[in-house]
Design a protein around this motif. Structure first.
Motif, mmCIF file in Angstrom:
data_model
loop_
_atom_site.group_PDB
_atom_site.id
_atom_site.type_symbol
_atom_site.label_atom_id
_atom_site.label_comp_id
_atom_site.label_asym_id
_atom_site.label_seq_id
_atom_site.Cartn_x
_atom_site.Cartn_y
_atom_site.Cartn_z
ATOM 1 N N ARG A 29 36.316 -9.133 106.705
ATOM 2 C CA ARG A 29 37.710 -8.887 107.060
ATOM 3 C C ARG A 29 37.841 -8.586 108.533
ATOM 4 O O ARG A 29 36.903 -8.124 109.176
ATOM 5 C CB ARG A 29 38.285 -7.750 106.220
ATOM 6 N N ARG A 59 51.292 -3.851 108.277
ATOM 7 C CA ARG A 59 50.179 -3.223 108.988
ATOM 8 C C ARG A 59 49.278 -2.374 108.088
ATOM 9 O O ARG A 59 48.238 -1.906 108.534
ATOM 10 C CB ARG A 59 50.740 -2.359 110.119
ATOM 11 N N THR A 60 49.684 -2.193 106.836
ATOM 12 C CA THR A 60 48.870 -1.393 105.918
ATOM 13 C C THR A 60 47.604 -2.149 105.566
ATOM 14 O O THR A 60 47.648 -3.347 105.287
ATOM 15 C CB THR A 60 49.653 -1.078 104.636
ATOM 16 N N ILE A 61 46.482 -1.422 105.591
ATOM 17 C CA ILE A 61 45.194 -2.025 105.255
ATOM 18 C C ILE A 61 44.885 -1.735 103.788
ATOM 19 O O ILE A 61 44.864 -0.585 103.360
ATOM 20 C CB ILE A 61 44.079 -1.472 106.155
ATOM 21 N N ASN A 109 44.622 -8.237 109.952
ATOM 22 C CA ASN A 109 44.953 -7.950 108.552
ATOM 23 C C ASN A 109 44.657 -9.178 107.680
ATOM 24 O O ASN A 109 45.480 -9.604 106.861
ATOM 25 C CB ASN A 109 46.415 -7.522 108.385
ATOM 26 N N THR A 110 43.472 -9.708 107.868
ATOM 27 C CA THR A 110 43.053 -10.940 107.196
ATOM 28 C C THR A 110 41.668 -10.756 106.582
ATOM 29 O O THR A 110 40.797 -10.128 107.193
ATOM 30 C CB THR A 110 43.037 -12.114 108.182
ATOM 31 N N ASN A 119 40.563 -6.389 110.418
ATOM 32 C CA ASN A 119 41.722 -5.517 110.202
ATOM 33 C C ASN A 119 42.744 -5.617 111.333
ATOM 34 O O ASN A 119 43.904 -5.262 111.138
ATOM 35 C CB ASN A 119 41.267 -4.085 109.993
ATOM 36 N N ARG A 153 38.495 -1.064 102.292
ATOM 37 C CA ARG A 153 39.501 -1.109 103.350
ATOM 38 C C ARG A 153 38.865 -1.146 104.730
ATOM 39 O O ARG A 153 39.358 -1.843 105.624
ATOM 40 C CB ARG A 153 40.439 0.086 103.212
#
Length: 123
Positions: free
Chosen positions: A70, A27-29, A75-76, A72, A51
């Protein structure tokens, strides 16, 4: 360490389009980038995105043709490539780091890499 999985590469005629995807685990961006490497050449920077997605930078040869974006929630990160040229042929890698992006990042700025997806543009 984050796992990155690229997809979307393939064979396309000059002038065509492709969209690459890079899915990150967890889950970290991260700040993300796309690099590419053609046979016999060094890995080169293509595009990078912050980010939050508000800041992007591109290498001069792809400006106006490629767009990095992106999602988020997924997360792609994506690389939309249009007006492709034979010289765009390469193995495309996505990369991640937790720092700030720069205008011309180096491969050594990134600690996590995907396995690469091949893009081949025929003339």
């Amino acid at each position: 360490q984050v796992q990155l999985v690229e997809s979307g590469g393939g064979l396309v005629q000059a002038g065509g389009s492709l969209r690459l995807s890079c899915a990150a685990s967890g889950r970290t961006i991260y700040a993300m980038a796309w690099f590419r490497q053609a046979p016999g050449k060094e890995r080169e920077f293509v595009a990078t995105i912050s980010r939050g997605g508000a800041i992007t930078y591109y290498t001069d040869s792809v400006k106006g043709r490629f767009t990095i974006s992106r999602d988020n929630y997924k997360n792609t990160v994506y690389l939309q490539m249009s007006s492709l040229k034979p010289e765009d042929t390469a193995l495309y890698y996505c990369a991640a780091n937790l720092g700030l992006i720069t205008t011309t990042p180096r491969p050594t700025d990134f600690g996590s890499w995907g396995q690469g997806t091949q893009v081949t543009v025929s003339s």
